[in-house]
Design a protein around this motif. Sequence first.
Motif, mmCIF file in Angstrom:
data_model
loop_
_atom_site.group_PDB
_atom_site.id
_atom_site.type_symbol
_atom_site.label_atom_id
_atom_site.label_comp_id
_atom_site.label_asym_id
_atom_site.label_seq_id
_atom_site.Cartn_x
_atom_site.Cartn_y
_atom_site.Cartn_z
ATOM 1 N N GLN A 1 -1.355 -7.146 4.172
ATOM 2 C CA GLN A 1 -0.360 -6.314 3.515
ATOM 3 C C GLN A 1 1.043 -6.822 3.788
ATOM 4 O OE1 GLN A 1 -1.369 -2.537 5.245
ATOM 5 N NE2 GLN A 1 -2.385 -1.882 3.367
ATOM 6 N N LEU B 1 0.778 2.133 9.290
ATOM 7 C CA LEU B 1 0.344 0.926 9.999
ATOM 8 C C LEU B 1 0.041 -0.156 8.983
ATOM 9 C CD1 LEU B 1 -2.075 2.487 12.613
ATOM 10 C CD2 LEU B 1 0.319 1.839 12.924
ATOM 11 N N SER C 1 0.828 -1.207 0.000
ATOM 12 C CA SER C 1 0.000 0.000 0.000
ATOM 13 C C SER C 1 0.863 1.257 0.000
ATOM 14 C CB SER C 1 -0.896 0.035 1.237
ATOM 15 O OG SER C 1 -1.806 -1.027 1.211
ATOM 16 N N ASN D 1 -1.767 -3.560 7.812
ATOM 17 C CA ASN D 1 -2.976 -4.335 8.064
ATOM 18 C C ASN D 1 -2.883 -5.639 7.290
ATOM 19 O OD1 ASN D 1 -4.468 -2.372 9.629
ATOM 20 N ND2 ASN D 1 -4.555 -1.196 7.752
ATOM 21 N N PHE D 2 -3.169 -6.749 7.945
ATOM 22 C CA PHE D 2 -3.131 -8.047 7.284
ATOM 23 C C PHE D 2 -4.088 -8.021 6.096
ATOM 24 C CE2 PHE D 2 -4.496 -12.395 6.661
ATOM 25 C CZ PHE D 2 -3.271 -13.025 6.564
ATOM 26 N N CYS E 1 6.474 -6.132 6.562
ATOM 27 C CA CYS E 1 6.140 -7.280 7.398
ATOM 28 C C CYS E 1 7.214 -8.355 7.213
ATOM 29 C CB CYS E 1 4.775 -7.826 6.993
ATOM 30 S SG CYS E 1 4.243 -9.195 8.008
ATOM 31 N N CYS F 1 2.113 -9.892 11.464
ATOM 32 C CA CYS F 1 1.895 -8.457 11.238
ATOM 33 C C CYS F 1 0.436 -8.116 11.375
ATOM 34 C CB CYS F 1 2.394 -8.061 9.861
ATOM 35 S SG CYS F 1 4.164 -8.166 9.734
#
Length: 68
Positions: free
Chosen positions: A30, A25, A10, A27-28, A63, A68
Amino acid sequence: MADLEGGNFSISNPGIFGSMFGTPLINFPQAAVFNMNSIIEDVVAIDGKPEIRPVGQSSMLCCTNNKC
């Protein structure tokens, strides 16, 4: 690499709101997030002399495991 299968990358741009620093941040699912902040004019040393140049901050969070 199997841990990142189906993940994505992202790009975030909080700089449009004038943010100079930020921590992206993750986010799974990612695999990574790239954060680009504002570009401002600042004084920097060029050949030992102060000059005003555009300066920007960016950060990236990756990650490295499946937690993560």
